[in-house]
Design a protein around this motif. Structure first.
Motif, PDB file in Angstrom:
ATOM      1  N   SER A  43       0.838  -1.209   0.000  1.00  0.00           N
ATOM      2  CA  SER A  43       0.000   0.000   0.000  1.00  0.00           C
ATOM      3  C   SER A  43       0.863   1.246   0.000  1.00  0.00           C
ATOM      4  N   ASP A  44       0.336   2.275  -0.566  1.00  0.00           N
ATOM      5  CA  ASP A  44       1.084   3.529  -0.687  1.00  0.00           C
ATOM      6  C   ASP A  44       1.174   4.291   0.615  1.00  0.00           C
ATOM      7  N   PHE A  45       0.491   3.852   1.665  1.00  0.00           N
ATOM      8  CA  PHE A  45       0.540   4.611   2.908  1.00  0.00           C
ATOM      9  C   PHE A  45       1.762   4.254   3.737  1.00  0.00           C
ATOM     10  N   ARG A  46       2.785   3.758   3.077  1.00  0.00           N
ATOM     11  CA  ARG A  46       4.086   3.485   3.701  1.00  0.00           C
ATOM     12  C   ARG A  46       4.003   2.417   4.774  1.00  0.00           C
ATOM     13  N   GLY A  47       3.075   1.501   4.626  1.00  0.00           N
ATOM     14  CA  GLY A  47       2.930   0.453   5.620  1.00  0.00           C
ATOM     15  C   GLY A  47       4.212  -0.328   5.824  1.00  0.00           C
ATOM     16  N   GLY A  48       4.775  -0.813   4.750  1.00  0.00           N
ATOM     17  CA  GLY A  48       5.996  -1.594   4.864  1.00  0.00           C
ATOM     18  C   GLY A  48       7.200  -0.752   5.217  1.00  0.00           C
ATOM     19  N   ARG A  49       7.320   0.402   4.579  1.00  0.00           N
ATOM     20  CA  ARG A  49       8.487   1.246   4.840  1.00  0.00           C
ATOM     21  C   ARG A  49       8.478   1.792   6.265  1.00  0.00           C
ATOM     22  N   LEU A  50       7.317   2.177   6.749  1.00  0.00           N
ATOM     23  CA  LEU A  50       7.219   2.684   8.120  1.00  0.00           C
ATOM     24  C   LEU A  50       7.541   1.572   9.116  1.00  0.00           C
ATOM     25  N   PHE A  51       7.081   0.383   8.817  1.00  0.00           N
ATOM     26  CA  PHE A  51       7.365  -0.754   9.686  1.00  0.00           C
ATOM     27  C   PHE A  51       8.859  -1.073   9.696  1.00  0.00           C
ATOM     28  N   LEU A  52       9.489  -1.040   8.534  1.00  0.00           N
ATOM     29  CA  LEU A  52      10.920  -1.336   8.466  1.00  0.00           C
ATOM     30  C   LEU A  52      11.748  -0.262   9.172  1.00  0.00           C
ATOM     31  N   ARG A  53      11.357   1.001   9.025  1.00  0.00           N
ATOM     32  CA  ARG A  53      12.075   2.068   9.732  1.00  0.00           C
ATOM     33  C   ARG A  53      11.938   1.917  11.238  1.00  0.00           C
ATOM     34  N   SER A  54      10.757   1.537  11.685  1.00  0.00           N
ATOM     35  CA  SER A  54      10.574   1.359  13.127  1.00  0.00           C
ATOM     36  C   SER A  54      11.380   0.162  13.626  1.00  0.00           C
ATOM     37  N   ALA A  55      11.519  -0.878  12.805  1.00  0.00           N
ATOM     38  CA  ALA A  55      12.336  -2.028  13.199  1.00  0.00           C
ATOM     39  C   ALA A  55      13.814  -1.634  13.330  1.00  0.00           C
ATOM     40  N   ILE A  56      14.272  -0.751  12.467  1.00  0.00           N
ATOM     41  CA  ILE A  56      15.660  -0.278  12.561  1.00  0.00           C
ATOM     42  C   ILE A  56      15.863   0.512  13.855  1.00  0.00           C
ATOM     43  N   LEU A  57      14.895   1.356  14.196  1.00  0.00           N
ATOM     44  CA  LEU A  57      14.988   2.114  15.451  1.00  0.00           C
ATOM     45  C   LEU A  57      15.021   1.178  16.655  1.00  0.00           C
TER      46      LEU A  57
ATOM     47  N   PHE B 101      16.082  -1.902  16.680  1.00  0.00           N
ATOM     48  CA  PHE B 101      17.372  -2.589  16.678  1.00  0.00           C
ATOM     49  C   PHE B 101      18.462  -1.712  17.300  1.00  0.00           C
ATOM     50  N   ILE B 102      18.486  -0.428  16.933  1.00  0.00           N
ATOM     51  CA  ILE B 102      19.466   0.489  17.516  1.00  0.00           C
ATOM     52  C   ILE B 102      19.223   0.630  19.014  1.00  0.00           C
ATOM     53  N   TYR B 103      17.950   0.717  19.400  1.00  0.00           N
ATOM     54  CA  TYR B 103      17.602   0.789  20.823  1.00  0.00           C
ATOM     55  C   TYR B 103      18.141  -0.429  21.574  1.00  0.00           C
ATOM     56  N   ASP B 104      17.955  -1.612  20.985  1.00  0.00           N
ATOM     57  CA  ASP B 104      18.451  -2.835  21.628  1.00  0.00           C
ATOM     58  C   ASP B 104      19.975  -2.856  21.702  1.00  0.00           C
ATOM     59  N   LEU B 105      20.639  -2.345  20.680  1.00  0.00           N
ATOM     60  CA  LEU B 105      22.109  -2.284  20.715  1.00  0.00           C
ATOM     61  C   LEU B 105      22.605  -1.350  21.816  1.00  0.00           C
ATOM     62  N   LEU B 106      21.866  -0.280  22.067  1.00  0.00           N
ATOM     63  CA  LEU B 106      22.280   0.667  23.104  1.00  0.00           C
ATOM     64  C   LEU B 106      22.171   0.084  24.511  1.00  0.00           C
ATOM     65  N   HIS B 107      21.490  -1.045  24.642  1.00  0.00           N
ATOM     66  CA  HIS B 107      21.446  -1.713  25.953  1.00  0.00           C
ATOM     67  C   HIS B 107      22.833  -2.187  26.379  1.00  0.00           C
ATOM     68  N   PHE B 108      23.717  -2.428  25.411  1.00  0.00           N
ATOM     69  CA  PHE B 108      25.055  -2.921  25.735  1.00  0.00           C
ATOM     70  C   PHE B 108      26.003  -1.805  26.155  1.00  0.00           C
ATOM     71  N   VAL B 109      25.645  -0.560  25.875  1.00  0.00           N
ATOM     72  CA  VAL B 109      26.518   0.563  26.220  1.00  0.00           C
ATOM     73  C   VAL B 109      26.597   0.732  27.736  1.00  0.00           C
TER      74      VAL B 109
END
Length: 157
Positions: A56-70, A72-80
């Motif tokens: 769908s053009d409402f960025r369903g997949g792209r918005l979901f993928l961007r949130s997954a990247i965020l 992932f970065i959040y989870d990586l910062l747990h090690f800091v």
């Protein structure tokens, strides 16, 4: 102004909406219906509602993928935190009586604060993006179900 407070708020008093129609249910439904029609046309033997939502053009997949990247970065910062805390404790334990390791310890403290703040911002953005994406999917599916229910004849009900 005191006199403006006595007058009730009306629709003309509000600013016009200038943001894009990303959250407009009609736009979302039209986008989903177009993607679903493509699924039925090209994959008539095996249409997938998940592929239609993702396409769908409402960025369903792209918005979901961007949130997954965020996330992932959040989870990586747990090690800091543990590494910075270990460095802070090591720097403080190796201090000599004449020169305390304040600059080194301060760097680790700043690192802990920055990592915690970044985690908070990333998690908030992640939740906002996934909630918005969920509302888009929900609005699209409700519209599709409602449209389909209107097409059902009274005899088949």
């Amino acid at each position: 102004r005191a006199r403006d407070r006595k007058k009730p708020l009306e629709e003309d008093d509000l600013k016009p909406r200038t943001e894009p129609d990303d959250d407009d249910p009609e736009v979302l439904a039209e986008s989903f219906n177009h993607a679903w029609a493509d699924q039925l046309r090209h994959r008539s033997h095996d249409p997938s509602i998940f592929r239609a939502i993702f396409a769908s053009d409402f960025r369903g997949g792209r918005l979901f993928l961007r949130s997954a990247i965020l996330k992932f970065i959040y989870d990586l910062l747990h090690f800091v935190g543990p590494f910075a805390l270990e460095g802070l404790l090591t720097a403080l334990s190796e201090s000599t009586g004449t020169k305390p390791p304040i600059p080194i310890a301060l760097r680790y403290v700043i690192l802990l604060v920055v990592a915690g703040s970044a985690q908070t911002l990333l998690l908030e953005q992640y939740f906002w993006m996934t909630e918005r994406n969920g509302q888009h999917v929900k609005a699209s599916l409700i519209s599709a179900i409602f449209t389909k229910s209107l097409q059902i004849s009274t005899r088949s009900r």
